[in-house]
Design a protein around this motif. Structure first.
Motif, short mmCIF file in Angstrom:
data_model
loop_
_atom_site.label_atom_id
_atom_site.label_comp_id
_atom_site.label_asym_id
_atom_site.label_seq_id
_atom_site.Cartn_x
_atom_site.Cartn_y
_atom_site.Cartn_z
N VAL A 21 0.84 -1.19 0.00
CA VAL A 21 0.00 0.00 0.00
C VAL A 21 0.88 1.25 0.00
O VAL A 21 2.10 1.17 0.16
CB VAL A 21 -0.95 0.02 1.23
N ASP A 22 0.25 2.41 -0.15
CA ASP A 22 1.00 3.67 -0.19
C ASP A 22 1.53 4.03 1.19
O ASP A 22 1.14 3.44 2.21
CB ASP A 22 0.11 4.80 -0.74
N THR A 23 2.42 5.02 1.23
CA THR A 23 3.11 5.41 2.46
C THR A 23 2.15 5.81 3.58
O THR A 23 2.32 5.41 4.73
CB THR A 23 4.07 6.58 2.17
N VAL A 24 1.14 6.61 3.25
CA VAL A 24 0.22 7.10 4.26
C VAL A 24 -0.59 5.95 4.86
O VAL A 24 -0.75 5.84 6.07
CB VAL A 24 -0.72 8.18 3.69
N THR A 25 -1.09 5.08 4.01
CA THR A 25 -1.89 3.94 4.48
C THR A 25 -1.04 3.01 5.36
O THR A 25 -1.50 2.56 6.42
CB THR A 25 -2.46 3.15 3.30
N ALA A 26 0.20 2.75 4.93
CA ALA A 26 1.09 1.88 5.72
C ALA A 26 1.36 2.50 7.09
O ALA A 26 1.41 1.79 8.10
CB ALA A 26 2.39 1.66 4.96
N THR A 27 1.53 3.82 7.12
CA THR A 27 1.77 4.51 8.39
C THR A 27 0.55 4.43 9.29
O THR A 27 0.67 4.25 10.51
CB THR A 27 2.14 5.99 8.13
N GLU A 28 -0.64 4.56 8.70
CA GLU A 28 -1.87 4.46 9.48
C GLU A 28 -2.05 3.05 10.05
O GLU A 28 -2.51 2.88 11.18
CB GLU A 28 -3.08 4.81 8.60
N TRP A 29 -1.71 2.05 9.25
CA TRP A 29 -1.91 0.67 9.68
C TRP A 29 -0.91 0.23 10.74
O TRP A 29 -1.19 -0.67 11.52
CB TRP A 29 -1.81 -0.27 8.47
N HIS A 30 0.28 0.87 10.75
CA HIS A 30 1.31 0.46 11.71
C HIS A 30 0.81 0.67 13.13
O HIS A 30 0.32 1.73 13.49
CB HIS A 30 2.59 1.25 11.47
N ARG A 31 0.95 -0.38 13.94
CA ARG A 31 0.46 -0.39 15.32
C ARG A 31 -1.04 -0.12 15.37
O ARG A 31 -1.53 0.62 16.23
CB ARG A 31 1.22 0.62 16.18
N GLY A 32 -1.75 -0.71 14.43
CA GLY A 32 -3.21 -0.62 14.39
C GLY A 32 -3.83 -1.92 14.86
O GLY A 32 -3.66 -2.32 16.00
N PHE A 33 -4.55 -2.60 13.95
CA PHE A 33 -5.28 -3.82 14.31
C PHE A 33 -4.38 -4.88 14.95
O PHE A 33 -4.76 -5.50 15.95
CB PHE A 33 -5.94 -4.39 13.05
N SER A 34 -3.18 -5.07 14.41
CA SER A 34 -2.30 -6.12 14.94
C SER A 34 -1.80 -5.81 16.34
O SER A 34 -1.25 -6.69 17.02
CB SER A 34 -1.11 -6.35 14.01
N HIS A 35 -1.97 -4.57 16.78
CA HIS A 35 -1.52 -4.16 18.12
C HIS A 35 -2.71 -3.90 19.05
O HIS A 35 -2.60 -3.14 20.01
CB HIS A 35 -0.67 -2.89 18.02
N SER A 36 -3.81 -4.54 18.78
CA SER A 36 -5.02 -4.30 19.57
C SER A 36 -5.34 -5.48 20.49
O SER A 36 -4.88 -6.61 20.28
CB SER A 36 -6.21 -4.04 18.64
N ILE A 37 -6.18 -5.21 21.47
CA ILE A 37 -6.68 -6.27 22.35
C ILE A 37 -7.47 -7.27 21.52
O ILE A 37 -7.36 -8.49 21.72
CB ILE A 37 -7.57 -5.67 23.46
#
Length: 333
Positions: free
Chosen positions: A47-63
């Motif tokens: 994905v593009d830079t902005v999307t990758a930055t948004e996804w970092h520490r998102g769903f995979s870092h959730s309860i």
């Protein structure tokens, strides 16, 4: 935090859960679980830079991720180790703590984590840098000492517990240090008659002895450093926001998303024909008062068919210079 630290924490969590039953395999699978959330960085290849930055520490870092995937990874580990005395429930519990402790630790860093995803709230206590030897090295030593003991040995659990206690105590101490640093910055801003509306402070790279503050002073941000060994007043340096340089681009979707990622802490600069979006939360590339380049900077580029955001590259020379100046600055001004 960095990969090594997350491996150590995951291994210690695995040992605490299953070390007595399966020995060093508990550390191995705990380390694997502690690494899994950071696989979200692979998104940058798709994905593009902005999307990758948004996804970092998102769903995979959730309860939610920990709860949903712990049984899946636990089942896989159970099947692979079918002859072990650990049950499916045991393996799932190990995986849960390996997955869950990862984002909890990340919540103490500057970037923070979306622990409560899908709610769009990033938890960031900002009291420890993503790499901190004082957190990791004692923890690693205790883990190695535990690893060398028999799985039924009382010393094994003792060493692992000491590592968990020391690392957790360091996090708590760093929160206290942040409070002292915040008060030092606030006092200096008042003494120097600098009017401001908001202040955001965080530790400098690799240490909790040196802190830096971003201060919103209207049309400018002022940035300063404070060490607990300082004997002179804090020196603040101004950086123009220049938000008006965005012009019509201010409504571009990727620009709006970048502003949300930066939580409003950004400046706009021009380098020749290039327009740069600078995220202030991670500081400058050096402690030089004349430094103008930030650690995280993005070139904004509009073409006839698209709007591009390109992260500017950093060199090893930048890192060496920063380390040298940090070491000197830690010991006071």
């Amino acid at each position: 935090m960095d990969s090594l630290t997350q491996i150590v924490l995951g291994a210690a969590a695995g040992e605490a859960v299953l070390g007595k039953k399966i020995g060093n395999k508990a550390m191995l699978y705990g380390a694997i679980a502690g690494t899994i959330p950071d696989l979200d960085v692979l998104a940058s290849f798709f994905v593009d830079t902005v999307t990758a930055t948004e996804w970092h520490r998102g769903f995979s870092h959730s309860i939610l991720f920990s709860v949903l995937f712990a049984p899946i990874f636990g089942w896989l580990a159970w099947k692979i180790n079918s002859k072990s005395p650990a049950s499916f429930k045991d393996w799932s519990w190990l995986m849960f703590w390996g997955l869950f402790t990862h984002p909890v630790l990340d919540a103490f860093t500057t970037w923070g984590t979306q622990l409560f995803w899908p709610f769009k709230y990033r938890l960031a206590f900002q009291n420890i840098f993503v790499i901190d030897p004082l957190y990791t090295i004692p923890f690693l030593i205790c883990l190695i000492l535990a690893m060398r003991q028999k799985r039924t040995s009382a010393k094994r659990r003792k060493y692992n517990t000491i590592g968990l206690v020391l690392s957790s105590a360091y996090l708590l101490i760093s929160l206290v240090l942040k409070g002292f640093a915040y008060q030092a910055f606030a006092n200096q801003l008042d003494t120097q008659n600098i009017n401001y509306t908001e202040m955001d402070i965080r530790p400098a790279p690799f240490t909790t002895l040196l802190w830096t503050a971003n201060v919103d002073a209207g049309d400018t941000y002022v940035i300063g450093y404070y060490s607990f060994f300082d004997s002179q007043p804090i020196r603040f340096h101004s950086y123009q926001k220049n938000h008006q340089l965005l012009g019509d681009w201010v409504t571009e979707d990727k620009v709006v998303r970048l502003k949300n990622i930066a939580e409003g802490w950004y400046t706009i600069t021009k380098d020749g024909e290039k327009v740069l979006f600078n995220d202030l939360r991670f500081g400058l590339l050096s402690l030089n008062p004349n430094e103008t380049q930030f650690a995280f900077s993005y070139e904004l580029k509009k073409t006839p068919t698209s709007f591009e955001v390109i992260e500017t590259k950093k060199s090893r020379g930048d890192a060496k210079e920063l380390l040298r100046s940090l070491w000197q600055r830690i010991w006071g001004n």
